[in-house]
Motif scaffolding. Structure first.
Motif, PDB file in Angstrom:
ATOM      1  N   LEU A  95       0.796  -1.177   0.083  1.00 17.74           N
ATOM      2  CA  LEU A  95      -0.045   0.086  -0.081  1.00 17.74           C
ATOM      3  C   LEU A  95       0.952   1.256  -0.027  1.00 17.74           C
ATOM      4  O   LEU A  95       0.590   2.219  -0.654  1.00 17.74           O
ATOM      5  N   ALA A  96       1.700   1.111   0.680  1.00 16.12           N
ATOM      6  CA  ALA A  96       2.794   2.523   0.719  1.00 16.12           C
ATOM      7  C   ALA A  96       3.750   2.827  -0.554  1.00 16.12           C
ATOM      8  O   ALA A  96       3.676   3.884  -0.940  1.00 16.12           O
ATOM      9  N   VAL A  97       3.730   1.504  -1.062  1.00 17.99           N
ATOM     10  CA  VAL A  97       4.468   1.613  -2.596  1.00 17.99           C
ATOM     11  C   VAL A  97       3.479   2.407  -3.405  1.00 17.99           C
ATOM     12  O   VAL A  97       3.681   3.045  -4.275  1.00 17.99           O
ATOM     13  N   LEU A  98       2.196   1.792  -3.360  1.00 22.64           N
ATOM     14  CA  LEU A  98       1.083   2.591  -4.268  1.00 22.64           C
ATOM     15  C   LEU A  98       1.069   3.943  -4.002  1.00 22.64           C
ATOM     16  O   LEU A  98       0.932   4.859  -5.109  1.00 22.64           O
ATOM     17  N   ALA A  99       0.923   4.272  -2.693  1.00 18.07           N
ATOM     18  CA  ALA A  99       0.794   5.678  -2.348  1.00 18.07           C
ATOM     19  C   ALA A  99       1.915   6.645  -2.587  1.00 18.07           C
ATOM     20  O   ALA A  99       1.626   7.620  -2.866  1.00 18.07           O
ATOM     21  N   ALA A 100       3.185   5.777  -2.781  1.00 17.02           N
ATOM     22  CA  ALA A 100       4.372   6.849  -3.213  1.00 17.02           C
ATOM     23  C   ALA A 100       4.385   6.768  -4.504  1.00 17.02           C
ATOM     24  O   ALA A 100       5.256   7.784  -5.154  1.00 17.02           O
ATOM     25  N   SER A 101       3.699   6.045  -5.484  1.00 19.98           N
ATOM     26  CA  SER A 101       3.680   6.182  -6.963  1.00 19.98           C
ATOM     27  C   SER A 101       3.690   7.442  -7.563  1.00 19.98           C
ATOM     28  O   SER A 101       4.441   7.862  -8.537  1.00 19.98           O
ATOM     29  N   PRO A 102       2.813   8.426  -7.162  1.00 19.80           N
ATOM     30  CA  PRO A 102       2.643   9.680  -7.900  1.00 19.80           C
ATOM     31  C   PRO A 102       4.235  10.330  -7.526  1.00 19.80           C
ATOM     32  O   PRO A 102       4.604  11.183  -8.528  1.00 19.80           O
ATOM     33  N   GLN A 103       4.717  10.190  -6.473  1.00 18.60           N
ATOM     34  CA  GLN A 103       6.092  10.860  -6.232  1.00 18.60           C
ATOM     35  C   GLN A 103       7.159  10.418  -7.190  1.00 18.60           C
ATOM     36  O   GLN A 103       8.124  10.686  -7.632  1.00 18.60           O
ATOM     37  N   VAL A 104       7.172   8.933  -7.156  1.00 19.70           N
ATOM     38  CA  VAL A 104       8.156   8.202  -7.575  1.00 19.70           C
ATOM     39  C   VAL A 104       8.152   8.083  -9.252  1.00 19.70           C
ATOM     40  O   VAL A 104       9.181   8.254  -9.903  1.00 19.70           O
ATOM     41  N   GLU A 105       6.759   7.662  -9.697  1.00 13.66           N
ATOM     42  CA  GLU A 105       6.642   7.279 -10.953  1.00 13.66           C
ATOM     43  C   GLU A 105       6.018   8.806 -11.906  1.00 13.66           C
ATOM     44  O   GLU A 105       5.921   8.620 -12.997  1.00 13.66           O
ATOM     45  N   GLY A 106       5.527   9.679 -10.823  1.00 12.29           N
ATOM     46  CA  GLY A 106       5.127  10.731 -11.716  1.00 12.29           C
ATOM     47  C   GLY A 106       3.410  10.355 -12.026  1.00 12.29           C
ATOM     48  O   GLY A 106       3.243  10.979 -13.146  1.00 12.29           O
ATOM     49  N   VAL A 107       3.022   9.367 -11.508  1.00 16.09           N
ATOM     50  CA  VAL A 107       1.538   9.034 -12.301  1.00 16.09           C
ATOM     51  C   VAL A 107       0.409   9.602 -11.276  1.00 16.09           C
ATOM     52  O   VAL A 107       0.680  10.335 -10.162  1.00 16.09           O
ATOM     53  N   VAL A 108      -0.658   9.982 -11.850  1.00 11.66           N
ATOM     54  CA  VAL A 108      -1.906  10.448 -11.206  1.00 11.66           C
ATOM     55  C   VAL A 108      -2.566   9.556 -11.000  1.00 11.66           C
ATOM     56  O   VAL A 108      -3.339   8.729 -11.912  1.00 11.66           O
ATOM     57  N   VAL A 109      -3.125   9.155  -9.734  1.00 11.74           N
ATOM     58  CA  VAL A 109      -3.936   7.969  -9.324  1.00 11.74           C
ATOM     59  C   VAL A 109      -5.366   8.683  -9.361  1.00 11.74           C
ATOM     60  O   VAL A 109      -5.586   9.559  -8.793  1.00 11.74           O
ATOM     61  N   ALA A 110      -6.181   8.018 -10.188  1.00 11.32           N
ATOM     62  CA  ALA A 110      -7.721   8.318 -10.188  1.00 11.32           C
ATOM     63  C   ALA A 110      -8.474   7.141 -10.442  1.00 11.32           C
ATOM     64  O   ALA A 110      -8.074   5.949 -10.753  1.00 11.32           O
ATOM     65  N   PRO A 111      -9.730   7.462 -10.308  1.00  9.79           N
ATOM     66  CA  PRO A 111     -10.773   6.204 -10.196  1.00  9.79           C
ATOM     67  C   PRO A 111     -10.792   5.734 -11.578  1.00  9.79           C
ATOM     68  O   PRO A 111     -10.453   6.426 -12.637  1.00  9.79           O
TER      69      PRO A 111
END
Length: 197
Positions: A95-111
């Motif tokens: 879960l922490a990996v997924l939450a860090a993905s916007p910072q690490v990979e520059g993705v925008v997490v959206a529905p």
């Protein structure tokens, strides 16, 4: 300006009660991400895991030349599973990996998005990825002072590899409708894949 994460934690406590455990994970070059666990026996033995730290910074469009330090979508992730059926507490790091993905990979997490951790979400889990569902059902959006965007609390629905492949072809809405039509308990940590034929 008020501390965003303090407001986020207050909103989580209002909606889910007092957390009974928390863990922190820090990845190189990112802010610290915490995962809070809320065990609610009144809700039929559902345990909920919520991230805390993802909303500290707005998610930036990966195609933008410069990231706006104030404007942009903010979110935290919430996973709900039935307690006592599997060792789901091991989901904290994924879960922490997924939450860090916007910072690490520059993705925008959206529905509607799929997020894949590349390994079982917990020991023996048939899931390596999750579907990001629509916010607002469990934890209401948190409005922040202008010009900051509100924080959304995005539910995560675990997907088997077959379900993830089906979603890539047919879309999130079709997969969710299939779960609904087959009476799939998406909170069952041991469930098998829904029929896809």
């Amino acid at each position: 300006m008020a501390d965003v994460l303090a407001l986020v934690e207050a909103r989580l406590r209002t909606a889910l009660g007092e957390p009974d455990a928390r863990a922190a994970v820090t990845f190189l070059g990112t802010d610290r991400i915490e995962v809070l666990r809320f065990s609610d026996q009144a809700s039929g033995g559902i345990v909920r895991y919520a991230t805390l730290g993802m909303a500290a910074q707005p998610m930036a469009d990966p195609t933008a030349v410069l990231a706006d330090p104030l404007r942009g979508p903010r979110a935290e992730l919430v996973l709900s599973v039935r307690a006592g059926l599997a060792d789901t507490d091991k989901v904290l790091r994924p879960l922490a990996v997924l939450a860090a993905s916007p910072q690490v990979e520059g993705v925008v997490v959206a529905p509607g998005a799929s997020l894949d951790v590349g390994e079982p979400l917990w020991p023996g889990a048939p899931f390596t990825s999750v579907l990001v569902a629509e916010p607002g059902g469990l934890v209401d959006d948190l409005d922040l002072e202008e010009p900051l965007d509100p924080v959304q609390f995005l539910p995560l629905l675990p997907m088997t590899p077959n379900e993830a492949a089906h979603k890539r072809v047919h879309g999130a809405a079709e997969l969710q409708e299939r779960w609904l039509n087959h009476g799939t308990d998406v909170r069952d940590p041991l469930r098998s894949s829904v029929r896809l034929d």
